[in-house]
Design a protein around this motif. Structure first.
Motif, PDB file in Angstrom:
ATOM      1  N   GLU A   1       0.812  -1.218   0.000  1.00  0.00           N
ATOM      2  CA  GLU A   1       0.000   0.000   0.000  1.00  0.00           C
ATOM      3  C   GLU A   1       0.845   1.267   0.000  1.00  0.00           C
ATOM      4  O   GLU A   1       0.494   2.252  -0.596  1.00  0.00           O
ATOM      5  CB  GLU A   1      -0.916   0.007   1.224  1.00  0.00           C
ATOM      6  CG  GLU A   1      -1.870  -1.151   1.241  1.00  0.00           C
ATOM      7  CD  GLU A   1      -2.639  -1.275  -0.066  1.00  0.00           C
ATOM      8  OE1 GLU A   1      -3.136  -0.246  -0.549  1.00  0.00           O
ATOM      9  OE2 GLU A   1      -2.732  -2.389  -0.603  1.00  0.00           O
ATOM     10  N   THR A   2       1.948   1.241   0.719  1.00  0.00           N
ATOM     11  CA  THR A   2       2.743   2.456   0.860  1.00  0.00           C
ATOM     12  C   THR A   2       4.154   2.207   0.359  1.00  0.00           C
ATOM     13  O   THR A   2       4.951   1.625   1.062  1.00  0.00           O
ATOM     14  CB  THR A   2       2.832   2.867   2.341  1.00  0.00           C
ATOM     15  OG1 THR A   2       1.605   2.571   2.966  1.00  0.00           O
ATOM     16  CG2 THR A   2       3.185   4.322   2.483  1.00  0.00           C
ATOM     17  N   PRO A   3       4.438   2.619  -0.842  1.00  0.00           N
ATOM     18  CA  PRO A   3       5.814   2.471  -1.310  1.00  0.00           C
ATOM     19  C   PRO A   3       6.730   3.315  -0.425  1.00  0.00           C
ATOM     20  O   PRO A   3       6.468   4.494  -0.224  1.00  0.00           O
ATOM     21  CB  PRO A   3       5.780   3.023  -2.740  1.00  0.00           C
ATOM     22  CG  PRO A   3       4.347   3.327  -3.038  1.00  0.00           C
ATOM     23  CD  PRO A   3       3.585   3.331  -1.766  1.00  0.00           C
ATOM     24  N   LEU A   4       7.725   2.678   0.119  1.00  0.00           N
ATOM     25  CA  LEU A   4       8.572   3.411   1.059  1.00  0.00           C
ATOM     26  C   LEU A   4       9.594   4.232   0.292  1.00  0.00           C
ATOM     27  O   LEU A   4      10.166   3.771  -0.681  1.00  0.00           O
ATOM     28  CB  LEU A   4       9.308   2.416   1.968  1.00  0.00           C
ATOM     29  CG  LEU A   4       8.374   1.526   2.760  1.00  0.00           C
ATOM     30  CD1 LEU A   4       9.177   0.549   3.609  1.00  0.00           C
ATOM     31  CD2 LEU A   4       7.465   2.352   3.640  1.00  0.00           C
TER      32      LEU A   4
ATOM     33  N   MET B   1       1.373   6.345  16.906  1.00  0.00           N
ATOM     34  CA  MET B   1       0.290   7.124  16.302  1.00  0.00           C
ATOM     35  C   MET B   1       0.345   8.590  16.719  1.00  0.00           C
ATOM     36  O   MET B   1      -0.345   9.419  16.139  1.00  0.00           O
ATOM     37  CB  MET B   1      -1.066   6.525  16.667  1.00  0.00           C
ATOM     38  CG  MET B   1      -1.262   5.078  16.260  1.00  0.00           C
ATOM     39  SD  MET B   1      -1.174   4.816  14.468  1.00  0.00           S
ATOM     40  CE  MET B   1      -2.615   5.707  13.902  1.00  0.00           C
ATOM     41  N   GLY B   2       1.132   8.889  17.728  1.00  0.00           N
ATOM     42  CA  GLY B   2       1.323  10.278  18.103  1.00  0.00           C
ATOM     43  C   GLY B   2       0.188  10.893  18.905  1.00  0.00           C
ATOM     44  O   GLY B   2       0.055  12.114  18.955  1.00  0.00           O
TER      45      GLY B   2
ATOM     46  N   PRO C   1       6.728   3.677   9.421  1.00  0.00           N
ATOM     47  CA  PRO C   1       5.577   4.064   8.594  1.00  0.00           C
ATOM     48  C   PRO C   1       4.311   3.271   8.953  1.00  0.00           C
ATOM     49  O   PRO C   1       4.396   2.098   9.297  1.00  0.00           O
ATOM     50  CB  PRO C   1       6.030   3.739   7.168  1.00  0.00           C
ATOM     51  CG  PRO C   1       7.120   2.742   7.326  1.00  0.00           C
ATOM     52  CD  PRO C   1       7.783   3.025   8.635  1.00  0.00           C
ATOM     53  N   THR C   2       3.187   3.939   8.894  1.00  0.00           N
ATOM     54  CA  THR C   2       1.913   3.257   9.112  1.00  0.00           C
ATOM     55  C   THR C   2       1.155   3.211   7.795  1.00  0.00           C
ATOM     56  O   THR C   2       0.779   4.247   7.254  1.00  0.00           O
ATOM     57  CB  THR C   2       1.059   3.996  10.154  1.00  0.00           C
ATOM     58  OG1 THR C   2       1.028   5.361   9.809  1.00  0.00           O
ATOM     59  CG2 THR C   2       1.620   3.834  11.539  1.00  0.00           C
TER      60      THR C   2
END
Lengths: 211, 302
Positions: free
Chosen positions: A118-121, A155-156, B56-57
């Motif tokens: 989902e998230t290309p780093l 998550m901050g 990263p999430t």
């Protein structure tokens, strides 16, 4: 109270609030709840994935949580933000799952692959290694410490928000975070020199040391 | 105790969280001022926070989001008892006078009206609905109703189509149902004989994605252009039939077809070249059973 961080674009803040959507859902609006889901699913997914460390388990937990929230929307009293309430349901679904059965040990590669789909780093090598080590290390913690660290450090969210989600006093959240970090420090300490974290951490340490 | 005794990580972590009482905190700080190893441990603790924050999430995968949508649709159905089935507006009928439909409507003969049966709850069920369907096409009745409401709302808000919406509203359900019962085989003029055996000229994908109106305004390539094409799906024949019907209406070359949903309803997204050089496409969204448009055909781009 402080609510968890807003979605990234405050410029296009939605005209309808979460609370209004939830009220519309209770009054029979068939689309209101899916709008709530759309707004918050990514954060709920992140919380569940990091808490459970397993994409399949996380998917089950988030699904259970959203269905449960759909059913018991009428019991929402407005004493907390809708997001806090949703987080609480998701976290409880995760903790239930961990209690009911020991979560299947998952190869870290699997988790990373799920994440990367989902998230290309931006920096594959460094971030991939860090991410793998973090997920492996988190699994060594008791579930209450893990849940606290996921909310606060990953998550901050503020300690107060995490306390509302977990329904424990703020002091308990702080102490769970402290004990969790103490366990993770020896495992993750070598990552200090991997990135530019070293400089920041030392400055922070110096600040603490000097009172 | 500034000499040999060091503090463990837990005490240092509690110091950082402000959990120690004033006296203990002062003693630990005094020790930290002269003890490098303990200072290092404190830096390690701070690094834990940094590392966790920097991890990263990922966003929720599309498959999981779809799963949740389905679970919630099932929940909605079980709550409301599954009654109140509403028919989708018949876009073929509503859009018959649209410029791009003209060539077709002039040559199509009046379609024979097929009868439906009245079910227990008073709704009219087209007689042809006995065709066995695969499970993935099954859709909760309420979701169908919801999709119809969405389409209906979009229709009403489009001034261009206001009169068409009025027609649909006043003509009542019976007319619409009767139209929906007139199925592909009943209109030979609009489905010219095509050899389905020949190789497909378009790519067929099965994303299962729940498209929204906004999705379809974005470049289509990002949505299903990269997906692996499927060839020998059991649905290929059924899809091909709908694609032929769409092509006969649009008189355009079909480029890509994706099996998914539109606002929660099973749908085929058919993209045909309007102007290949400019990457302009006509996007038809049709239901996979009767090949009827679920929304106004619109221009999209690749």
């Amino acid at each position: 109270m402080n609510s968890p961080p807003e979605p990234p674009s405050p410029a296009e803040r939605p005209a309808v609030t979460d609370a209004e959507l939830l009220a519309a859902h209770i009054n029979g609006d068939p689309h209101a709840f899916s709008e709530i889901v759309k707004r918050h699913r990514d954060r709920m997914w992140a919380v569940a994935l990091r808490t459970l460390g397993d994409p399949d388990e996380a998917a089950d937990a988030v699904q259970d949580a959203f269905v449960s929230a759909y059913r018991k929307a009428a019991t929402f009293r407005g004493e907390a933000a809708v997001t806090t309430w949703l987080h609480r349901i998701v976290v409880n679904a995760c903790l239930d799952r961990m209690r009911r059965k020991s979560v299947r040990p998952v190869a870290d590669d699997e988790l990373i692959e799920a994440a990367e789909r989902e998230t290309p780093l931006p920096d594959q090598t460094v971030e991939r290694e860090v991410s793998m080590e973090v997920s492996a290390a988190l699994k060594l913690l008791p579930s209450d410490q893990r849940a606290a660290l996921v909310l606060v450090d990953m998550m901050g969210y503020s300690v107060e928000d995490a306390a509302q989600v977990l329904q424990v006093p703020s002091g308990t959240v702080k102490s769970r975070c402290a004990r969790g970090r103490a366990k993770l420090a020896p495992i993750l300490s070598h990552l200090r020199n991997r990135t530019d974290l070293d400089r920041v951490s030392s400055a922070k340490g110096a600040e603490l040391r000097d009172g | 105790m500034t000499g040999d005794t060091h503090y463990d990580l837990e005490i240092l972590a509690e110091l950082a969280e402000g959990l120690l009482d004033v006296d203990t905190a002062r003693r630990v700080r005094e020790h930290l001022a002269v003890c490098d190893p303990c200072g290092e441990l404190l830096a390690d603790l701070a690094a834990v926070r940094e590392v966790l924050a920097a991890t990263p999430t990922p966003a929720m995968p599309m498959g999981v989001a779809l799963r949740i949508d389905k679970a919630l649709a099932a929940e909605a159905e079980s709550r409301r008892g599954g009654v109140g089935l509403a028919e989708t507006p018949d876009w073929d009928e509503l859009m018959r006078d649209a410029p791009w439909e003209q060539p077709v409507s002039t040559e199509s003969a009046p379609e024979p009206v097929r009868l439906g049966v009245v079910s227990d709850d008073g709704t009219i069920v087209p007689a042809r609905r006995t065709v066995a369907r695969r499970r993935r096409w099954a859709m909760p009745a309420v979701a169908a109703a919801a999709a119809a409401v969405v389409v209906g709302t979009a229709l009403a808000s489009t001034s261009l189509l206001a009169s068409g919406g009025g027609t649909s509203g006043t003509s009542g359900g019976g007319d619409v149902v009767a139209k929906s019962a007139s199925s592909p085989p009943a209109s030979p003029a609009t489905s010219p004989p095509k050899d389905h055996k020949r190789a497909k000229s378009y790519s067929l994908t099965d994303s299962g994605h729940n498209y929204s109106e906004q999705d379809l305004r974005r470049p289509i390539e990002g949505l299903f252009g990269f997906r692996q094409a499927i060839d020998n799906s059991a649905d290929a024949g059924k899809v091909d039939k709908c694609v032929s019907r769409v092509a006969s209406r649009s008189k355009l070359a079909t480029y890509a077809v994706d099996q998914g949903q539109y606002n929660g309803q099973e749908a085929l997204i058919v993209a045909s070249w309007k102007n290949k050089a400019a990457k302009r496409l006509r996007i038809d969204v049709v239901d996979p059973f009767n090949c009827k448009n679920l929304r106004k055909p619109a221009l999209g781009h690749w």
